[in-house]
Scaffold this active site. Structure first.
Site, mmCIF file in Angstrom:
data_model
loop_
_atom_site.group_PDB
_atom_site.id
_atom_site.type_symbol
_atom_site.label_atom_id
_atom_site.label_comp_id
_atom_site.label_asym_id
_atom_site.label_seq_id
_atom_site.Cartn_x
_atom_site.Cartn_y
_atom_site.Cartn_z
ATOM 1 N N ASP A 21 0.970 -1.157 -0.069
ATOM 2 C CA ASP A 21 -0.198 0.025 -0.074
ATOM 3 C C ASP A 21 0.902 1.257 0.209
ATOM 4 O O ASP A 21 2.112 1.155 0.186
ATOM 5 C CB ASP A 21 -0.737 0.117 1.279
ATOM 6 C CG ASP A 21 -1.952 -1.026 1.215
ATOM 7 O OD1 ASP A 21 -2.011 -1.695 0.167
ATOM 8 O OD2 ASP A 21 -2.849 -0.792 2.151
ATOM 9 N N HIS A 33 4.330 -7.548 0.086
ATOM 10 C CA HIS A 33 3.932 -8.812 -0.646
ATOM 11 C C HIS A 33 4.464 -9.055 -1.701
ATOM 12 O O HIS A 33 5.239 -8.181 -2.260
ATOM 13 C CB HIS A 33 2.407 -8.757 -0.934
ATOM 14 C CG HIS A 33 1.522 -8.600 0.294
ATOM 15 N ND1 HIS A 33 0.343 -9.495 0.738
ATOM 16 C CD2 HIS A 33 1.509 -7.487 1.247
ATOM 17 C CE1 HIS A 33 -0.199 -9.045 1.862
ATOM 18 N NE2 HIS A 33 0.501 -7.924 2.443
ATOM 19 N N SER A 82 8.667 3.611 5.522
ATOM 20 C CA SER A 82 9.839 3.326 4.625
ATOM 21 C C SER A 82 9.352 3.434 3.115
ATOM 22 O O SER A 82 8.142 3.630 2.865
ATOM 23 C CB SER A 82 10.390 2.161 5.172
ATOM 24 O OG SER A 82 11.944 2.243 4.505
#
Length: 266
Positions: free
Chosen positions: A86, A142, A226
């Site tokens: 995201d 992911h 990050s």
């Protein structure tokens, strides 16, 4: 003068002692009362969280929250590449001049990012994507495609912020920050995920040492905010599926390989 002052603040934030203190406070139960304020301040969408707000014991516990099963659907087709996180897709495009790309006025060399010309050469005719994760975002990453994990390795030591201020006034954080690199071999191309740490060198966490990458699988998280750099080798014709930078979610398609199209590479 303003630029010099902001640069000094960025370097101070990267101080190891300050980073350890911040980590200690954020992971302490003493920070639990701040979760409500934190959530409201960043307008966090809690509808997809695996647990209600009351479940979390600290700011860091809340920050590293997981999601409900199925909260991030994705196209399972082998020829599509999906977003690994995201956040904000800050930039994307071909790697220019064989080895460089520009973000926030800084020109980055993939040789410096990988600190090894042989490793970097794999991606010199490929593509890059930059994903910035703000304090409001879900902070797990992911796998963007199915494949085999060829290598995992860490580089860098100092950790500057990778927010807009850090990218603008920091000393090229993608080339200097602690970063954990995962390289995959997919059916079409090699892919590298460069997880760039912020504030402290322990901010990138992996779940296991499995050599198999399953598209959409959650395989780690950031314990502080990050950035992820995603590189695609470009051996197989490839087209980005996004038209401009902007907000993105894990699982959204960001590119497609065209294995039946003749390659334009020499």
């Amino acid at each position: 003068m303003k630029k010099k002052l902001l640069k000094s603040l960025v370097e101070l934030t990267g101080n190891p002692l300050a980073s350890r203190l911040l980590q200690h406070l954020a992971s302490s139960r003493l920070s639990k009362p701040l979760i409500h304020t934190y959530s409201n301040a960043y307008k966090i969408d809690e509808s997809s969280m695996a647990y209600p707000r009351e479940h979390y014991t600290s700011i860091q516990d809340y920050f590293t929250r997981t999601l409900k099963p199925g909260a991030r659907p994705f196209d399972s087709s082998k020829d599509t590449l999906i977003s690994p996180s995201d956040g904000q897709l800050s930039a994307f495009g071909p790697v220019e001049d064989g080895h460089r790309f520009t973000i926030k006025g800084h020109t980055y060399s993939i040789n410096q990012i990988f600190m090894d010309e042989k490793r970097a050469s794999v991606y010199k005719n490929g593509w890059y994507y930059v994903f910035y994760l703000s304090p409001a975002d879900y902070h797990h990453f992911h796998y963007p495609a199915d494949g085999h994990v060829n290598s995992r390795y860490a580089l860098g030591t100092i950790s500057y912020p990778v927010n807009n201020m850090g990218l603008t006034y920091g000393d090229k954080p993608f080339e200097t920050n602690y970063r954990l690199i995962t390289e995959l071999s997919t059916e079409f191309d090699k892919v590298a995920l460069v997880k760039v740490g912020a504030l402290n060198v322990n901010s990138v966490q992996l779940y296991s040492s499995s050599k198999e990458a399953h598209k959409g699988e959650d395989f780690g998280y950031f314990s502080f905010g990050s950035t992820i750099l995603l590189f695609v080798a470009g051996d197989t014709p490839f087209t980005p599926s996004v038209s401009e930078p902007g907000a993105i979610l894990v699982g959204e398609t960001i590119g497609t390989w065209h294995p039946n199209t003749p390659s334009s590479k020499n």
